[in-house]
Design an enzyme around this catalytic site. Sequence first.
Site, PDB file in Angstrom:
ATOM      1  N   GLY A  50      10.982  -3.480  16.467  1.00 55.23           N
ATOM      2  CA  GLY A  50      10.182  -3.301  15.245  1.00 55.23           C
ATOM      3  C   GLY A  50      10.112  -4.581  14.419  1.00 55.23           C
ATOM      4  O   GLY A  50      10.589  -5.640  14.834  1.00 55.23           O
TER       5      GLY A  50
ATOM      6  N   ILE B 115      11.400  -5.596  11.283  1.00 57.91           N
ATOM      7  CA  ILE B 115      12.635  -6.233  10.810  1.00 57.91           C
ATOM      8  C   ILE B 115      13.615  -6.406  11.975  1.00 57.91           C
ATOM      9  O   ILE B 115      14.309  -7.419  12.085  1.00 57.91           O
ATOM     10  CB  ILE B 115      13.255  -5.424   9.650  1.00 57.91           C
ATOM     11  CG1 ILE B 115      12.220  -5.273   8.523  1.00 57.91           C
ATOM     12  CG2 ILE B 115      14.499  -6.107   9.113  1.00 57.91           C
ATOM     13  CD1 ILE B 115      12.612  -4.285   7.444  1.00 57.91           C
TER      14      ILE B 115
ATOM     15  N   ASP C  21      14.685   7.281  23.393  1.00 57.27           N
ATOM     16  CA  ASP C  21      14.656   7.911  22.090  1.00 57.27           C
ATOM     17  C   ASP C  21      16.074   8.315  21.708  1.00 57.27           C
ATOM     18  O   ASP C  21      16.772   8.940  22.502  1.00 57.27           O
ATOM     19  CB  ASP C  21      13.751   9.150  22.183  1.00 57.27           C
ATOM     20  CG  ASP C  21      13.279   9.575  20.821  1.00 57.27           C
ATOM     21  OD1 ASP C  21      14.144   9.777  19.939  1.00 57.27           O
ATOM     22  OD2 ASP C  21      12.056   9.692  20.636  1.00 57.27           O
TER      23      ASP C  21
ATOM     24  N   LYS D 104       9.135   5.452   8.802  1.00 58.39           N
ATOM     25  CA  LYS D 104       9.205   4.777   7.489  1.00 58.39           C
ATOM     26  C   LYS D 104       7.947   4.881   6.639  1.00 58.39           C
ATOM     27  O   LYS D 104       7.807   4.140   5.670  1.00 58.39           O
ATOM     28  CB  LYS D 104       9.557   3.310   7.705  1.00 58.39           C
ATOM     29  CG  LYS D 104       8.525   2.580   8.561  1.00 58.39           C
ATOM     30  CD  LYS D 104       8.691   1.086   8.501  1.00 58.39           C
ATOM     31  CE  LYS D 104       7.519   0.396   9.138  1.00 58.39           C
ATOM     32  NZ  LYS D 104       7.586  -1.041   9.101  1.00 58.39           N
TER      33      LYS D 104
ATOM     34  N   SER E 245      17.306   1.418   2.064  1.00 53.92           N
ATOM     35  CA  SER E 245      16.131   0.962   1.319  1.00 53.92           C
ATOM     36  C   SER E 245      16.371   1.061  -0.174  1.00 53.92           C
ATOM     37  O   SER E 245      17.082   1.956  -0.648  1.00 53.92           O
ATOM     38  CB  SER E 245      14.945   1.853   1.706  1.00 53.92           C
ATOM     39  OG  SER E 245      13.877   1.637   0.824  1.00 53.92           O
TER      40      SER E 245
ATOM     41  N   TYR F  40      10.968  10.448   2.832  1.00 57.09           N
ATOM     42  CA  TYR F  40      11.429   9.247   3.549  1.00 57.09           C
ATOM     43  C   TYR F  40      12.659   8.661   2.856  1.00 57.09           C
ATOM     44  O   TYR F  40      13.684   8.392   3.485  1.00 57.09           O
ATOM     45  CB  TYR F  40      10.305   8.204   3.630  1.00 57.09           C
ATOM     46  CG  TYR F  40      10.812   6.802   3.821  1.00 57.09           C
ATOM     47  CD1 TYR F  40      11.332   6.415   5.055  1.00 57.09           C
ATOM     48  CD2 TYR F  40      10.824   5.880   2.771  1.00 57.09           C
ATOM     49  CE1 TYR F  40      11.845   5.133   5.227  1.00 57.09           C
ATOM     50  CE2 TYR F  40      11.324   4.607   2.941  1.00 57.09           C
ATOM     51  CZ  TYR F  40      11.835   4.231   4.160  1.00 57.09           C
ATOM     52  OH  TYR F  40      12.350   2.978   4.317  1.00 57.09           O
TER      53      TYR F  40
ATOM     54  N   LYS G 178      16.970   8.255   3.892  1.00 60.53           N
ATOM     55  CA  LYS G 178      17.838   7.076   3.762  1.00 60.53           C
ATOM     56  C   LYS G 178      19.082   7.418   2.941  1.00 60.53           C
ATOM     57  O   LYS G 178      20.195   7.053   3.301  1.00 60.53           O
ATOM     58  CB  LYS G 178      17.078   5.910   3.119  1.00 60.53           C
ATOM     59  CG  LYS G 178      15.970   5.332   3.984  1.00 60.53           C
ATOM     60  CD  LYS G 178      16.530   4.652   5.220  1.00 60.53           C
ATOM     61  CE  LYS G 178      15.445   4.075   6.112  1.00 60.53           C
ATOM     62  NZ  LYS G 178      15.947   3.569   7.400  1.00 60.53           N
TER      63      LYS G 178
ATOM     64  N   PHE H 134      14.627  -4.479  -0.377  1.00 60.34           N
ATOM     65  CA  PHE H 134      13.522  -4.399  -1.326  1.00 60.34           C
ATOM     66  C   PHE H 134      12.223  -4.505  -0.522  1.00 60.34           C
ATOM     67  O   PHE H 134      11.994  -3.673   0.337  1.00 60.34           O
ATOM     68  CB  PHE H 134      13.748  -5.376  -2.485  1.00 60.34           C
ATOM     69  CG  PHE H 134      14.749  -4.761  -3.454  1.00 60.34           C
ATOM     70  CD1 PHE H 134      16.093  -4.639  -3.108  1.00 60.34           C
ATOM     71  CD2 PHE H 134      14.329  -4.193  -4.645  1.00 60.34           C
ATOM     72  CE1 PHE H 134      16.995  -3.965  -3.942  1.00 60.34           C
ATOM     73  CE2 PHE H 134      15.227  -3.540  -5.492  1.00 60.34           C
ATOM     74  CZ  PHE H 134      16.551  -3.420  -5.139  1.00 60.34           C
TER      75      PHE H 134
ATOM     76  N   ARG I  97       7.196  -6.134  -7.750  1.00 58.02           N
ATOM     77  CA  ARG I  97       8.170  -5.872  -6.688  1.00 58.02           C
ATOM     78  C   ARG I  97       8.948  -7.135  -6.352  1.00 58.02           C
ATOM     79  O   ARG I  97       8.494  -8.250  -6.610  1.00 58.02           O
ATOM     80  CB  ARG I  97       7.455  -5.415  -5.400  1.00 58.02           C
ATOM     81  CG  ARG I  97       6.714  -4.094  -5.512  1.00 58.02           C
ATOM     82  CD  ARG I  97       7.666  -2.916  -5.652  1.00 58.02           C
ATOM     83  NE  ARG I  97       6.939  -1.654  -5.670  1.00 58.02           N
ATOM     84  CZ  ARG I  97       6.395  -1.111  -6.766  1.00 58.02           C
ATOM     85  NH1 ARG I  97       6.481  -1.729  -7.923  1.00 58.02           N
ATOM     86  NH2 ARG I  97       5.780   0.047  -6.696  1.00 58.02           N
TER      87      ARG I  97
ATOM     88  N   ARG J 280      -1.463   4.304  -7.676  1.00 58.14           N
ATOM     89  CA  ARG J 280      -1.170   5.111  -6.487  1.00 58.14           C
ATOM     90  C   ARG J 280      -0.078   6.118  -6.859  1.00 58.14           C
ATOM     91  O   ARG J 280       0.966   5.716  -7.411  1.00 58.14           O
ATOM     92  CB  ARG J 280      -0.691   4.186  -5.355  1.00 58.14           C
ATOM     93  CG  ARG J 280      -0.346   4.902  -4.070  1.00 58.14           C
ATOM     94  CD  ARG J 280      -0.095   3.914  -2.929  1.00 58.14           C
ATOM     95  NE  ARG J 280       1.089   3.083  -3.124  1.00 58.14           N
ATOM     96  CZ  ARG J 280       1.534   2.182  -2.252  1.00 58.14           C
ATOM     97  NH1 ARG J 280       0.859   1.974  -1.117  1.00 58.14           N
ATOM     98  NH2 ARG J 280       2.605   1.467  -2.504  1.00 58.14           N
TER      99      ARG J 280
END
Length: 337
Positions: free
Chosen positions: A12, A14, A60, A86, A126, A150, A154, A179, A232, A292
């Site tokens: 993925g 990261i 998996d 995510k 996260s 989500y 975490k 972040f 952010r 949003r």
Amino acid sequence: MANKILVTGGAGYIGSHTVVELYNAGYEVIIVDNFVNSNLEVINRINEITHQKPIVYPIDLLIKDDLEKVFSQHKFDGVIHFAGLKAVGESTQYPLKYYKENILSTINLCDLMNKYDVKNLVFSSSATVYSPENEMPVNEEGKLRPSNPYGRTKLFIEEILRDLYQADNDWRIVLLRYFNPVGAHESGLIGESPKGIPNNLMPFITNVATGNLKVLKVFGSDYDTVDGSGVRDYIHVTDLAKGHVKALQKNVNPGIRTYNMGTGNGYSVLEVIKAFEKATNRKISYEIVDRRPGDVAVSFADPTKAMEELHWKAEKNILEMCRDAWKWQSKNPNGYN
Ligand code: UD1
């Protein structure tokens, strides 16, 4: 012999950047990934950058027997656990899918780590676990209250890992609260390759820059911030990847420790657009629209604890983040596809 690290979700965004930094630091890497949100091509790219080729198991984590085969074939020194779903919006539509995939896969993983005596874990958490009521910058003691399924997966996994350590003080666990990771490896060979229309700001901007998308919608202009748009803490993905290596290196004593992974600086959406235009000499057309739902005004880290205890600090600035995001996107207009 080099320490051998299992990286779940290593193909993925990261994960792949962290695999590169693990090789740079002399580790041996084994990847498990189910490739629902990643592409096998990333392994060739990792090889181009590092001249190393990780063994990859396309399995998996929910199928425990498959995962057990991996544990029975390798003696791991530690695990970095990225694998998981995510997408915030999707998690509100399909909460059970998120609870099942993210939580059960972590339980399977920890069961096998117990059985094979690999009690050394770095977990990908996260900043979304924090309550929006916290004053910014937020440190690791901030109030915890995620606002979507989500984020709750975490937080629940963090709680499970805290219980695991309470029950067995041999474990060494690090929780890293990210972040907003952006950018790409400076080679432009690996980067973020979202499926469909991107949800996050930076991939949206880079797709407007390529012409794949027409105009960026800026969500909100009436927040209590410098210019009314949301703020952010953007962090270069290579800095974040190096944070994982530091966390592994420092994770020598039993315990469970939590660290914010951010720069400590906040940028507004409009500031990011300006930085991108400056770093790349391209114009980003945008329009301002309503907020949003679910967004907070401001989120940025107090990264002091990671500096003091891990001797880690994000080095790259917003211009470098934009430059590298663009290098990746312009070389790979359709990502890995
Ligand atoms: C989002 C998730 C967060 C997750 C993180 C992963 C939500 C509510 N939060 O964080 O849980 O951990 O991604 O990277 O989805 N923006 C625009 N236009 C766009 C896209 C974004 O103006 O097209 C703005 C947003 O309003 C926000 C900022 O850009 O102010 C960053 O947004 P985004 O990249 O989606 O990250 P977060 O919402 O912070």
